[in-house]
Write a protein that holds these residues in place. Structure first.
Motif, PDB file in Angstrom:
ATOM      1  N   UNK A 160     104.253 -18.682 -16.313  1.00  0.00           N
ATOM      2  CA  UNK A 160     103.217 -18.082 -17.171  1.00  0.00           C
ATOM      3  C   UNK A 160     103.188 -18.771 -18.535  1.00  0.00           C
ATOM      4  N   UNK A 220      96.941 -24.814 -18.569  1.00  0.00           N
ATOM      5  CA  UNK A 220      96.866 -25.202 -17.151  1.00  0.00           C
ATOM      6  C   UNK A 220      96.042 -24.244 -16.292  1.00  0.00           C
ATOM      7  N   UNK A 221      95.405 -23.267 -16.900  1.00  0.00           N
ATOM      8  CA  UNK A 221      94.515 -22.348 -16.169  1.00  0.00           C
ATOM      9  C   UNK A 221      95.216 -21.705 -14.971  1.00  0.00           C
ATOM     10  N   UNK A 222      96.366 -21.137 -15.185  1.00  0.00           N
ATOM     11  CA  UNK A 222      97.118 -20.380 -14.170  1.00  0.00           C
ATOM     12  C   UNK A 222      97.499 -21.234 -12.952  1.00  0.00           C
ATOM     13  N   UNK A 223      97.546 -22.530 -13.132  1.00  0.00           N
ATOM     14  CA  UNK A 223      97.830 -23.402 -11.980  1.00  0.00           C
ATOM     15  C   UNK A 223      99.255 -23.184 -11.463  1.00  0.00           C
ATOM     16  N   UNK A 275     101.278 -20.637 -12.138  1.00  0.00           N
ATOM     17  CA  UNK A 275     101.471 -19.242 -11.703  1.00  0.00           C
ATOM     18  C   UNK A 275     100.958 -19.060 -10.280  1.00  0.00           C
ATOM     19  N   UNK A 276      99.750 -19.580 -10.033  1.00  0.00           N
ATOM     20  CA  UNK A 276      99.172 -19.462  -8.693  1.00  0.00           C
ATOM     21  C   UNK A 276     100.023 -20.224  -7.679  1.00  0.00           C
ATOM     22  N   UNK A 307      98.759 -30.448  -5.981  1.00  0.00           N
ATOM     23  CA  UNK A 307      98.234 -30.675  -7.332  1.00  0.00           C
ATOM     24  C   UNK A 307      99.166 -30.072  -8.387  1.00  0.00           C
ATOM     25  N   UNK A 318      95.229 -16.541  -5.944  1.00  0.00           N
ATOM     26  CA  UNK A 318      96.583 -15.953  -5.985  1.00  0.00           C
ATOM     27  C   UNK A 318      96.488 -14.466  -6.351  1.00  0.00           C
ATOM     28  N   UNK A 370      92.202 -23.891  -7.140  1.00  0.00           N
ATOM     29  CA  UNK A 370      92.673 -22.502  -7.268  1.00  0.00           C
ATOM     30  C   UNK A 370      91.825 -21.786  -8.325  1.00  0.00           C
ATOM     31  N   UNK A 400      91.434 -19.328 -11.520  1.00  0.00           N
ATOM     32  CA  UNK A 400      92.228 -18.874 -12.665  1.00  0.00           C
ATOM     33  C   UNK A 400      91.543 -17.670 -13.325  1.00  0.00           C
ATOM     34  N   UNK A 453      90.551 -17.554 -16.254  1.00  0.00           N
ATOM     35  CA  UNK A 453      89.431 -18.039 -17.063  1.00  0.00           C
ATOM     36  C   UNK A 453      88.137 -18.055 -16.249  1.00  0.00           C
TER      37      UNK A 453
END
Lengths: 526, 333
Positions: A92, A100-103, A105-106, A126, B230, B286, B288, B290
């Motif tokens: 996070x 990183x736009x939740x990259x 975390x996802x 990625x 996610x 993915x 996000x 945003x």
């Protein structure tokens, strides 16, 4: 835990590094905050030592403050410890700080899921690439927070203040004490001089006691108030006595003047009358000496005092003048004049006593204001509470009697010569209490006595008898004319409405016109 | 199962197609890039769009241009108070064969198209408006016991004029909920107005080319749905939706004060699908938070029913949603 990424993947490696750095950073922050709390505590204890708190209540309060301070610090540390740093937290933080736009975390979440589609695999690949290029030092730097530096500066500042404060405090206190003591000494000297001028030993003693109590530092405020009240009472008693004496003296001086005028007009040859005057003077003086005396320096008394002084001067001249005092040349009248002068001196002494008690009161008020922590507002509030009747507006005029004068209600509002538009017809009215009522709504209503007329039912038959059998109410002439006027107005309105009708057909002809058009048919061809 | 390389190719193709359509529409329509992207997002997410704007700012022109670019069957219905449901769906007509035999034949209405422009939808009666309900939701039309499927892609663009409210029938909540996005077209800027005047008052107006086929659109739709979400991000979308419900404990104070009813689950679906398209446009595989925030206003503004107090204090649903987005914490993984 089953993962979709090859182990060790760059994602996990980087996130582990970030996690470690976060953990160390957090430990460092906690340690710094604890240190900061101790420094502040030490500064606080030092500050307490400087203030030399002796009052038990303050000591308890400050102790509670210290305990609260440490309690808050403990809770803060516990809260920080509760937020455990893990891989998720690291992901996070890396996402947020690296944009990183939740990259990550996802990716971390998908990595922990059993199923992996091609899209998820693509995403994980990625994310692994992104994590490989991540600089953990930039994402999670191990350093002290800026707020901690601010706190350290504050702590140093406070410590410096506590180091400087004692000397400043002592010098300031000395300065204040010397100034206040000098002023008090000056006041006391003035009051003592005034006390010496008073001729009444009882009053002088009471004033002296009150002054001594006010000068004493360890005397309680209750004791000061009591002695001051005693002194006031003694002075007031003395004033009453002197007032009575003034009244008598005035009458006496008046008589002396009258006797001089009479002697000037040729009646002075009567030795019996002069003897009588002397006798009266002696008797009245004895009477004054026996009677209690008092005076109060209100405007009326002042005027009388001036008048009395004039008369006393005349009386003195009368006693000392050889030409005018032919009937008072003996030793007795001279003694009387001497006594009069003595009394005049005692009147001057009375004024000194009044001044002394006034200054004593002022001194006591000054002491109260200096020693209490009440602000000026609270002081006046407490004064008002002691005299609850003061400051209450009068229900009739709205004026408020206050200490030092009367607050007139009109003074609170700027008034023009004419009532303003908002005041006209307003029920609230002007500030002085005048109220102009709203105009009455609705049509004018007359009382029943105007509307109705009582009519009697006469008996029939017997001649000469005019007694009424019964009575009833009928419409009065005034009411009749009113109803007729309303009828005329209604007709006018009706005609007006008719004229305004878009069809331009009067109401009474409307049905005729309607019938005409309803029964109108095309004529049959011949 | 496709490989990772194929996924990358699909993503690139999606972005390229989207960019091409946007540029081609931009040859005719000046400005409104966000609204063009919003309409395309709805089309690719299998939704329908409601356009709100004052007259004359190019709502109809935008839709017509889009239909030309996408090479889709286009029909326009001008909604009026006397419009009947059969005028939209179609009706059975008596047909006489050469042999003299009379049969009933269904005459298809304008709804049987790929791109349907429902112009000034709030001018028709609720009965007529509701004729679009089944078509929009089920992608089929039922007439006289027969259910006829609509050709894909089926995309309804409804326009609404917010100024002239006299003689209009506000859309019922059930129908509003069926629109994927509600987009607001603002007045163009001074520079944009110059461009509009230059383009439309010269001898030749720009003409667009048909650059995308029906199949490409369906392919892009599939790509958009493939983007994974996610759970933390999905949880964020759900919390945003729940934030619109005044009875929900975590709803912000503004919601509790001004909202009568919150968004339906369709709102969450719209958030996620719209965010998927946004993610693809941003070149990500993915979704996000945003992306959720980017589509939140368009997806939820028409799904919130405000109370009287909000109307009295002129609080718009956009203000409520912005407040919800501010107050909803980001996921903690």
């Amino acid at each position: 835990m089953a993962t979709n990424l090859p182990s060790p993947s760059p994602l996990h490696q980087r996130l582990n590094e970030v996690e470690n750095r976060l953990r160390w950073g957090r430990r460092l922050r906690i340690a710094a905050w604890i240190l900061c709390a101790f420094v502040f505590g030490a500064v606080l204890i030092r500050a307490l030592g400087i203030t030399q708190v002796h009052q038990p209540l303050w000591a308890v309060l400050l102790l509670l403050g210290i305990l609260g301070f440490f309690g808050f610090g403990t809770a803060l540390v516990r809260e920080v410890l509760r937020q455990r740093v893990g891989l998720s937290e690291a992901a996070r933080v890396a996402d947020a700080r690296g944009g990183l736009h939740d990259e990550l975390t996802s990716a971390l979440w998908f990595d922990r899921q059993p199923d992996a589609s091609s899209w998820i695999s693509a995403h994980l690949a990625r994310a692994a690439r992104t994590a490989g290029g991540l600089n953990p030092g930039a994402v999670a730097p191990v350093r002290l927070p800026r707020s901690l530096w601010g706190a350290a500066v504050l702590a140093v500042l406070f410590y410096g203040l506590t180091a400087v404060a004692p000397s400043m405090r002592e010098s300031l206190a000395r300065l204040e004490e010397s100034g206040a003591a000098a002023e008090q000494a000056r006041n006391a000297a003035q009051i003592r001089a005034l006390i010496k001028q008073t001729d009444n030993p009882d009053v002088a003693q009471k004033l002296e006691q009150a002054l001594a109590a006010l000068e004493k530092k360890d005397a309680s405020s209750q004791e000061k108030r009591k002695l001051l009240a005693d002194a006031k009472e003694a002075v007031e008693q003395h004033n009453m006595e002197m007032n009575s004496m003034r009244e008598g003296l005035m009458q006496l001086a008046e008589r002396l003047r009258n006797s001089k005028e009479k002697s000037g007009s040729g009646e002075d040859g009567n030795p019996e009358r002069a003897d009588r005057a002397k006798e009266l003077l002696e008797r009245m003086m004895d009477q004054r000496a026996r009677q209690p005396h008092s005076a109060d320096l209100d405007p009326e008394s002042l005027a009388r005092e001036q008048e009395l002084q004039k008369l006393l001067e005349q009386a003195s001249k009368l006693g000392g003048n050889d030409e005018g005092g032919r009937h008072l040349e003996s030793a007795q009248p001279k003694a009387v004049v001497g006594r009069l002068e003595k009394i005049a001196k005692s009147l001057e002494a009375q004024a000194a006593g009044n001044s002394a008690i006034r200054q004593l009161s002022q001194m006591q008020q000054l002491q109260v204001q200096q020693t209490t922590v009440q602000s000026a507002g609270r002081y006046s509030q407490s004064q008002a509470q002691q005299n609850p009747l003061e400051g209450t507006p009068s229900p009739d005029s709205g004026n408020t009697e206050m200490k030092g004068g009367i607050m007139f209600r009109t003074a609170a509002v700027a008034r023009g010569d004419k009532p303003s538009e908002s005041q006209e017809g307003s029920k609230s009215g002007a500030a002085e209490g005048d109220s102009q009522a709203d105009p009455v709504l609705g049509k004018k209503e007359s009382p029943l006595a105007v509307k109705l007329k009582k009519e009697a039912i006469r008996k029939e038959g017997e001649e000469g008898e005019t007694g009424a059998e019964g009575w009833y109410y009928s419409e009065s002439r005034a009411q009749q004319s009113q109803v007729e006027l309303q009828g005329v107005r209604a007709n006018t309105r009706y005609a007006q409405g008719e004229a305004m009708d878009p069809e331009q057909i009067s109401v009474k002809h409307r049905q005729v016109v309607k019938d005409y058009f309803l029964n109108l048919h095309e004529a049959k061809p011949q | 199962m496709i490989g990772v390389q194929d996924v990358e190719k699909q993503m690139d193709k999606f972005r390229e197609n989207f960019r091409t359509v946007r540029e081609e529409v931009g040859r005719v329509i000046v400005g409104n890039d966000d609204n063009i992207a919003g309409i395309m997002t709805c089309l690719l997410a299998r939704g329908h769009v409601l356009l709100e704007g004052i007259p004359g700012i190019g709502k109809t022109k935008l839709v017509q241009t889009l239909a030309d670019v996408l090479h889709l069957k286009f029909s326009r219905i001008q909604f009026t108070p006397d419009l009947m449901p059969s005028d939209i769906i179609g009706t059975n007509m008596v047909h006489e064969t050469d042999t003299g035999r009379k049969t009933m034949e269904f005459q298809r209405g304008p709804v049987f198209a790929n791109l349907v422009l429902a112009d000034e939808i709030n001018r028709a009666t609720p009965k007529t408006q509701s004729a679009l309900l089944e078509a929009m939701q089920e992608n089929s039309v039922s007439v006289a016991g027969q259910t006829l499927p609509l050709e894909q892609p089926f995309f309804v663009l409804a326009t609404m004029n917010p100024l002239e409210m006299e003689g209009t029938y506000p859309l019922p909540e059930a129908q509003l909920d069926r629109f994927f996005f509600k987009l607001k077209l603002g007045f163009p800027s001074s520079d944009a107005l110059h461009q509009i005047v230059d383009r439309t008052t010269s001898q030749s107006e720009p003409v667009v080319e048909r650059i995308m086929s029906q199949g490409s659109i369906l392919e892009m739709r599939e790509t958009a749905r493939s983007v994974p979400v996610a759970r933390p991000v999905q949880d964020y979308a759900i919390r945003v939706t729940l934030g619109t419900h005044p009875e929900h404990g975590d709803a912000p104070d503004m919601t509790k004060r001004y909202v009568r009813f919150g968004s339906s689950p369709r709102g969450t679906q719209a958030l996620i699908l719209g965010a998927k398209v946004q993610a693809l446009l941003a070149g990500r595989a993915h979704v996000s938070c945003d992306d959720i925030r980017a589509v939140a206003l368009s997806a939820l503004r028409h799904r919130i029913l405000l109370n009287f107090e909000a109307e009295a204090e002129r609080i718009s649903s956009d203000t409520i949603l912005e407040n919800i987005l501010d107050k909803t914490p980001l996921p903690k993984a």
